[in-house]
Enzyme design. Structure first.
Site, PDB file in Angstrom:
ATOM      1  N   LYS A   1       0.851  -1.219  -0.051  1.00  0.00           N
ATOM      2  CA  LYS A   1       0.126   0.004  -0.024  1.00  0.00           C
ATOM      3  C   LYS A   1       0.834   1.207   0.090  1.00  0.00           C
ATOM      4  CE  LYS A   1      -4.292  -1.809   1.940  1.00  0.00           C
ATOM      5  NZ  LYS A   1      -5.344  -1.594   2.976  1.00  0.00           N
TER       6      LYS A   1
ATOM      7  N   ASP B   1     -10.208   2.769   1.284  1.00  0.00           N
ATOM      8  CA  ASP B   1     -10.403   2.474   2.814  1.00  0.00           C
ATOM      9  C   ASP B   1     -10.937   3.511   3.511  1.00  0.00           C
ATOM     10  OD1 ASP B   1      -9.186  -0.113   2.302  1.00  0.00           O
ATOM     11  OD2 ASP B   1      -7.243   0.474   2.801  1.00  0.00           O
TER      12      ASP B   1
END
Length: 285
Positions: free
Chosen positions: A68, A105
């Protein structure tokens, strides 16, 4: 004959539920497209991005552990949310070929909290456990909604650096995650009008990972327990929270929410959320 496709990348990747989620939506909508899982190691990340840049059928990918943050170096631009968080979980390609990093997210995490966040509170506090890419997104989401955050990790200095990078002007706190493992007799003040949240934003408690040691005497009465782990779905963290009388939110809430935002970016249409009950049942089977 080729079809447009998106995928999820990570190391490991076999445990990902993303192909099942996106495949469910593609099937319900009758879209002629695919969603796959692709195992990409840290050493293979640069080659993966280079290869996908030249694939006209590739619509983008979701990014999971451990890429990420590392993937940012190979992208052309970050959307504002991902830039603030410093982590990317979704990559899409623009018509000019540029690869854009975003972070769904944040929106996915907030979705099941929307009704509570719409209320007015005298004070909002969150205890967030973990210092990875998902934790960064959660800290950014909560800071934007007026929470005072206690961020706990094995390395408090790393936790402090995340708080300093995302919301340096506020009174947040970094602690060792072991602080929450033993019982406390702390007497919480009157929480009327307050919103307390405890979030496991780490992989602790996931199948194959060490357990998460959190004693619920550290949480005020009425605090909501939120675990982003999806395997198992009912973690020990959530079981203990429920036994202590706390409302719980499981990892599928965030997973489905963030996937819905990514799906629309990949395929240009919102997924059919009216089937969420059926989707959750399939994923929990």
């Amino acid at each position: 004959m080729t079809r447009p496709y998106a995928e999820v990348i990570g190391d490991p990747i076999a445990q990902s539920k993303s192909p099942a989620i996106h495949g469910f939506w593609l099937d319900r909508m009758g879209l002629d497209a695919d969603y796959r899982a692709c195992h990409v190691t840290p050493d293979g990340l640069a080659d993966y991005i280079a290869e996908r840049r030249s694939d006209p059928d590739w619509r983008g990918c979701n990014v999971t552990m451990p890429h990420k943050q590392a993937v940012i170096a190979y992208l052309d631009r970050l959307e504002i949310g991902a830039e603030l968080v410093g982590a990317v979980n979704t990559i899409t390609r623009r018509h000019n070929g540029a690869l854009i990093g975003t972070n769904t997210d944040v929106g996915g995490f907030l979705e099941p909290l929307a009704a509570v966040l719409a209320q007015n509170h005298l004070f909002r506090m969150a205890r967030v456990l973990g210092t990875g890419g998902a934790a960064r997104a959660i800290v950014a989401a909560l800071a934007d909604h007026g929470f005072t955050i206690v961020l706990a990790g094995r390395d408090p200095a790393k936790a402090q650096s995340i708080l300093d990078a995302i919301d340096p002007a506020s009174e947040h706190h970094a602690v060792d995650i072991a602080h929450f493992s033993d019982p406390t007799d702390f007497a919480f003040d009157d929480r009327q009008g307050c919103f307390d949240l405890v979030v496991n934003a780490s992989p602790l408690g996931m199948r194959g990972q060490p357990p998460l040691a959190f004693d619920w005497s550290h949480a005020p009465p009425g605090a909501i327990a939120y675990d982003i782990v999806t395997d198992p779905l009912e973690t020990e963290f959530l079981r203990n929270a429920g036994a202590a009388g706390h409302q719980t939110i499981d990892g599928l809430a965030m997973l489905i929410g963030q996937a819905a935002l990514a799906f629309e970016k990949f395929f240009g249409v919102a997924p059919p959320r009216e089937h969420d009950g059926e989707l959750r049942a399939m994923l929990s089977a």
